[in-house]
Motif scaffolding. Structure first.
Motif, short mmCIF file in Angstrom:
data_model
loop_
_atom_site.label_atom_id
_atom_site.label_comp_id
_atom_site.label_asym_id
_atom_site.label_seq_id
_atom_site.Cartn_x
_atom_site.Cartn_y
_atom_site.Cartn_z
N CYS A 10 0.83 -1.20 0.00
CA CYS A 10 0.00 0.00 0.00
C CYS A 10 0.87 1.26 0.00
N CYS B 171 0.46 3.88 1.39
CA CYS B 171 0.44 4.59 2.67
C CYS B 171 1.57 4.13 3.59
N SER C 47 1.97 1.24 5.15
CA SER C 47 1.57 0.43 6.30
C SER C 47 2.29 -0.92 6.30
N CYS D 217 -5.61 -2.83 2.51
CA CYS D 217 -5.37 -1.62 3.30
C CYS D 217 -6.25 -0.47 2.77
N CYS D 218 -5.63 0.56 2.24
CA CYS D 218 -6.39 1.76 1.86
C CYS D 218 -7.42 1.52 0.77
ZN LIG Z 1 -2.82 1.88 3.14
#
Ligand SMILES: [Zn+2]
Length: 211
Positions: free
Chosen positions: A11, A13, A15, A22-23
């Protein structure tokens, strides 16, 4: 989009989880990722965009003229908005701050030149995109966030409300800062100078008696 994110990759982001776990599952976060992907040429650029804090813009809105009547004295409202708010949100904030009736179409001219179609963003009172407006279709105000506009401090642009009566306002980017947790709901008016005349008033601004 400029960058294609595979559902099985990590992801964006950071993570450590897969994007699809995830997102991708969170509509709001996913919208931010797709927006950054669409505006980035490289993954580094996308990562920088995703990690950059949301800005708050302090905009000073000054009424310049109503129809043929120049406003001789200062009538202004200074307001704060976040970068995620659109030019339509800004239109509504100006309507509210100046007590206008939101009963006509409007345009922003980002070059600061009135009727400059190249940099025109327009809308109707409900946020719809004007197709006929002042002529050729312009950019849609309701789909344009302030952070899309590459605004910098001291930038100036114009807001025209009502193509018939022509209420012309100048906007100045008075300050930009990172949004912080103390910020209340924006937009918010932070300074007021002068009293706007009635939009349809039979007062000094229309009789030429303004000081
Ligand atoms: Zn994410």
């Amino acid at each position: 989009m400029m960058i294609k994110i595979e559902r099985n990759e990590k992801c964006p982001c950071d993570s450590g989880k897969k994007y699809k776990k995830c997102c991708y599952q969170d509509p709001e976060k996913n919208a931010e990722i797709l927006r950054a992907a669409a505006r980035s040429a490289t993954r580094e650029e996308m990562a920088a965009m995703l990690s950059s804090p949301l800005k708050v813009y302090r905009l000073k809105v000054k009424l310049l003229r109503m129809g043929m009547q120049e406003i001789g004295k200062e009538i202004s409202r200074t307001m704060e908005l976040t970068g995620r708010q659109t030019l339509y949100d800004l239109h509504l904030a100006i309507q509210d701050a100046f007590d206008w009736d939101n009963d006509h179409m409007f345009s922003f001219f980002m070059s600061g030149t009135l009727f400059d179609r190249e940099t025109e963003y327009s809308g109707d009172p409900l946020g719809g995109h004007i197709v006929t407006g002042l002529g050729v279709p312009t950019h849609p105000a309701s789909k344009t966030e302030l952070r899309d506009l590459d605004l910098s401090e001291d930038a100036r642009f114009l807001y025209l409300f009502d193509y018939g009566d022509e209420l012309v306002h100048e906007l100045l980017v008075a300050a930009m800062r990172d949004r912080n947790d103390d910020d209340r709901d924006l937009p918010m008016v932070v300074d007021e100078i002068g009293t706007p005349p009635d939009q349809y008033g039979d007062d000094e601004f229309y009789t030429g008696a303004a000081q």
